[in-house]
Enzyme design. Structure first.
Site, PDB file in Angstrom:
ATOM      1  N   TYR A  60       0.820  -1.207   0.000  1.00  0.00           N
ATOM      2  CA  TYR A  60       0.000   0.000   0.000  1.00  0.00           C
ATOM      3  C   TYR A  60       0.860   1.266   0.000  1.00  0.00           C
ATOM      4  O   TYR A  60       0.619   2.210  -0.737  1.00  0.00           O
ATOM      5  CB  TYR A  60      -0.928  -0.002   1.229  1.00  0.00           C
ATOM      6  CG  TYR A  60      -2.014   1.042   1.150  1.00  0.00           C
ATOM      7  CD1 TYR A  60      -3.273   0.720   0.652  1.00  0.00           C
ATOM      8  CD2 TYR A  60      -1.770   2.349   1.559  1.00  0.00           C
ATOM      9  CE1 TYR A  60      -4.263   1.681   0.557  1.00  0.00           C
ATOM     10  CE2 TYR A  60      -2.764   3.318   1.462  1.00  0.00           C
ATOM     11  CZ  TYR A  60      -4.013   2.979   0.965  1.00  0.00           C
ATOM     12  OH  TYR A  60      -4.991   3.931   0.875  1.00  0.00           O
ATOM     13  N   PHE A 112      -6.443  19.445 -24.931  1.00  0.00           N
ATOM     14  CA  PHE A 112      -7.148  18.173 -25.138  1.00  0.00           C
ATOM     15  C   PHE A 112      -8.539  18.264 -24.496  1.00  0.00           C
ATOM     16  O   PHE A 112      -8.749  19.047 -23.572  1.00  0.00           O
ATOM     17  CB  PHE A 112      -6.319  17.051 -24.507  1.00  0.00           C
ATOM     18  CG  PHE A 112      -6.887  15.683 -24.727  1.00  0.00           C
ATOM     19  CD1 PHE A 112      -6.934  15.125 -25.998  1.00  0.00           C
ATOM     20  CD2 PHE A 112      -7.379  14.933 -23.663  1.00  0.00           C
ATOM     21  CE1 PHE A 112      -7.463  13.861 -26.199  1.00  0.00           C
ATOM     22  CE2 PHE A 112      -7.898  13.665 -23.859  1.00  0.00           C
ATOM     23  CZ  PHE A 112      -7.944  13.127 -25.134  1.00  0.00           C
ATOM     24  N   ASP A 113      -9.499  17.440 -24.977  1.00  0.00           N
ATOM     25  CA  ASP A 113     -10.887  17.638 -24.503  1.00  0.00           C
ATOM     26  C   ASP A 113     -11.078  17.419 -22.990  1.00  0.00           C
ATOM     27  O   ASP A 113     -11.748  18.212 -22.331  1.00  0.00           O
ATOM     28  CB  ASP A 113     -11.909  16.838 -25.338  1.00  0.00           C
ATOM     29  CG  ASP A 113     -11.548  15.378 -25.527  1.00  0.00           C
ATOM     30  OD1 ASP A 113     -10.664  14.889 -24.796  1.00  0.00           O
ATOM     31  OD2 ASP A 113     -12.148  14.715 -26.391  1.00  0.00           O
ATOM     32  N   ASP A 203       1.379  19.076 -20.990  1.00  0.00           N
ATOM     33  CA  ASP A 203       0.547  17.885 -21.081  1.00  0.00           C
ATOM     34  C   ASP A 203       1.399  16.954 -21.952  1.00  0.00           C
ATOM     35  O   ASP A 203       1.500  17.137 -23.167  1.00  0.00           O
ATOM     36  CB  ASP A 203      -0.792  18.246 -21.732  1.00  0.00           C
ATOM     37  CG  ASP A 203      -1.698  17.043 -21.896  1.00  0.00           C
ATOM     38  OD1 ASP A 203      -1.242  15.906 -21.688  1.00  0.00           O
ATOM     39  OD2 ASP A 203      -2.870  17.241 -22.257  1.00  0.00           O
ATOM     40  N   ALA A 205       1.672  13.635 -22.826  1.00  0.00           N
ATOM     41  CA  ALA A 205       1.299  12.279 -23.249  1.00  0.00           C
ATOM     42  C   ALA A 205       2.217  11.734 -24.361  1.00  0.00           C
ATOM     43  O   ALA A 205       2.576  10.568 -24.358  1.00  0.00           O
ATOM     44  CB  ALA A 205      -0.156  12.256 -23.711  1.00  0.00           C
ATOM     45  N   LYS A 246      -0.162   6.518 -23.731  1.00  0.00           N
ATOM     46  CA  LYS A 246       0.329   6.889 -25.055  1.00  0.00           C
ATOM     47  C   LYS A 246       1.818   6.530 -25.143  1.00  0.00           C
ATOM     48  O   LYS A 246       2.155   5.368 -25.298  1.00  0.00           O
ATOM     49  CB  LYS A 246       0.120   8.383 -25.333  1.00  0.00           C
ATOM     50  CG  LYS A 246      -1.296   8.974 -25.423  1.00  0.00           C
ATOM     51  CD  LYS A 246      -2.432   8.276 -24.899  1.00  0.00           C
ATOM     52  CE  LYS A 246      -3.772   8.954 -25.009  1.00  0.00           C
ATOM     53  NZ  LYS A 246      -4.011  10.181 -24.298  1.00  0.00           N
ATOM     54  N   HIS A 439     -20.440  11.958 -28.314  1.00  0.00           N
ATOM     55  CA  HIS A 439     -19.945  11.088 -29.390  1.00  0.00           C
ATOM     56  C   HIS A 439     -19.815   9.621 -28.989  1.00  0.00           C
ATOM     57  O   HIS A 439     -19.834   8.749 -29.837  1.00  0.00           O
ATOM     58  CB  HIS A 439     -18.629  11.613 -29.962  1.00  0.00           C
ATOM     59  CG  HIS A 439     -17.537  11.767 -28.944  1.00  0.00           C
ATOM     60  ND1 HIS A 439     -17.566  12.758 -27.984  1.00  0.00           N
ATOM     61  CD2 HIS A 439     -16.415  11.062 -28.725  1.00  0.00           C
ATOM     62  CE1 HIS A 439     -16.495  12.656 -27.232  1.00  0.00           C
ATOM     63  NE2 HIS A 439     -15.779  11.636 -27.650  1.00  0.00           N
TER      64      HIS A 439
END
Ligand SMILES: *Cc1c(COP(=O)(O)O)cnc(C)c1O
Length: 448
Positions: A60, A112-113, A203, A205, A246, A439
């Protein structure tokens, strides 16, 4: 890992489309022959990752697997404080919870969304400062993900530093088509942020793919290793969020990493609240092992040359053989087909890119995703459908999964649909429009 794939008959594919309401998210993976829906979490695990995962420590607190991950992140990126997260969006939630005050701005390059949604959830606002070339499908520029630095300066002059929570640069810029940001641009942005006393975050990724584009496209960088370029890129920032699905080539996971120990202390409470204890966040020990190995494997330049080469090759075959309209130059993780130019007879409000996704599955069992009018959704204030600048069908390439034969097949399928374009002059309309992020679950019917 190797998996069998099976091509259903045309009649079976028709039945699948019918059942899914012409929405490819609603298909089962087994109904898909070549799956180009996303490059997120779909890369193949290597033997190195698999063997490290067997030594995963599920303690843990203070697990050995966490220490290995922390050590790797410090070495690869040169930042000190590491918080594991279950996905990229979890890192966004924790960071924005701490950094964003109501009405503050977060300037960046086409957020990014999920990133945009999290900034807005924290009652902040995004400002898209991508250079003009980044909004055009045909403009030629080696770094279409670059930020417009004069506009960034203007933001600080007009609103003042206190109005800006932080600046966020996405490398590579996913929403802009996987377009890279140059090292020179990152340096300029960092200098403006430092002058204003505002933190700079990435960001990150697709950090390695971005570094590869710097090496191969930016003057003076060709002789440097990708690992060195990554060090340079990250020496400029105060921290970063990362989806490790990614470039870290893991099925699950994410990271929130910061330089400042004071900020690290403030991030601990929301990490524990939303994710888990600070030495595992949202991850199991075995996923932390996979992530640590992936972060090193992605820096292998033979791998990156193959990966970026594959994407470029698919684009090349499509354009050369099929005269298919795509977004150029191609980015790092996907080829984007231009729905409006592909089906010129289909009215723009009848979802030509979504129609293209449907036809590629019908023709050859290839699954892609729409990045256009369906994804854009409605204006929250007026309720009107948004009309984005581009209506695209994205062919995302999973890492280490497909080879040239698969892409030859995909190119043939695209060419077949292209040949039938004269008979496809009507688009789609909703038979059910899902509320909110629509979507994933909406259904369509063909307009007759
Ligand atoms: C995928 C992605 C995210 C979100 O990460 P998840 O792991 O899907 O939550 C954020 N930013 C960019 C640029 C991404 O590509």
């Amino acid at each position: 890992m190797i998996e069998p794939i099976r091509l259903l008959s045309r009649a079976e594919r028709e039945a699948c489309l019918e059942r899914a309401g012409l929405n490819l998210f609603r298909l089962d993976a087994e109904e898909v022959y070549i799956d180009l829906l996303t490059d997120s979490g779909t890369g193949a695990i290597s033997s190195g990752q698999q063997s490290a995962m067997m030594a995963g420590d599920e303690s843990y607190a203070g697990a050995r697997s966490f220490r290995r991950l922390e050590h790797t992140v410090r070495e690869v990126f040169g930042l000190e404080h590491v918080l594991p997260m279950h996905q990229g969006r979890a890192a966004e939630r924790v960071l924005n919870f701490v950094l964003v005050k109501p009405h503050q701005l977060v300037p960046g390059n086409a957020h990014f969304d999920t990133t945009k949604a999290h900034i807005e959830y924290a009652r902040g606002r995004c400002l898209d400062l991508t250079i003009a070339e980044g909004h055009s499908p045909t403009a030629r520029h080696p770094f279409k993900g670059n930020l417009d630095v004069p506009r960034l300066r203007t933001v600080f002059e007009e609103y003042g530093s206190a109005a800006v929570a932080y600046v966020l640069v996405t490398v590579t810029c996913n929403s802009g088509g996987g377009q890279p940001v140059s090292l020179a641009n990152l340096r300029e942005v960092a200098a403006v942020c430092r002058e204003a006393g505002v933190p700079l975050f990435y960001d990150a990724a697709r950090f390695a793919e971005n570094a590869w584009f710097i090496k191969t496209r930016e003057p003076g960088q060709a002789d440097r290793s990708v690992a060195e370029i990554v060090q340079d890129m990250f020496s400029l920032v105060d921290g970063f969020t990362m989806s490790s699905k990614k470039d870290a080539i893991s099925p699950m996971g994410g990271l929130l990493v910061v330089r400042d120990s004071g900020l690290f202390e403030r991030l601990k409470m929301p990490t524990i609240l939303f994710e888990g204890y600070v030495t595992y966040g949202g991850m199991s020990g075995l996923m932390m092992e996979s992530l640590a190995v992936g972060l090193r494997e992605v820096l292998d330049e033979a791998y990156l040359a193959h990966r970026i080469g594959q994407v470029a090759e698919l684009a090349d075959v499509l354009v050369r053989r099929g005269k298919v309209p795509i977004v150029e130059p191609v980015g790092g993780h996907a080829v984007f087909l231009d729905g409006r130019r592909f089906f010129p007879a289909v009215p723009e409000d009848q979802f030509p890119a979504q129609l293209l996704c449907v036809e590629l599955y019908r023709e050859g069992g290839v699954r892609t995703v729409e990045v256009g009018a369906n994804l854009a959704g409605r204006d929250p204030d007026t309720g009107e459908n948004l009309r984005p600048a581009m209506d695209l069908c994205r062919l995302a390439i999973p890492r280490r999964v497909y080879n040239r034969e698969h892409f030859e097949y995909v190119a043939e399928v695209v060419a077949e649909v292209r040949e039938r374009r004269a008979s496809l002059d009507r688009g789609l309309r909703f038979s059910y429009e899902a509320p909110g992020i629509r979507h994933f679950d909406s259904r369509f019917e063909v307009i007759i």
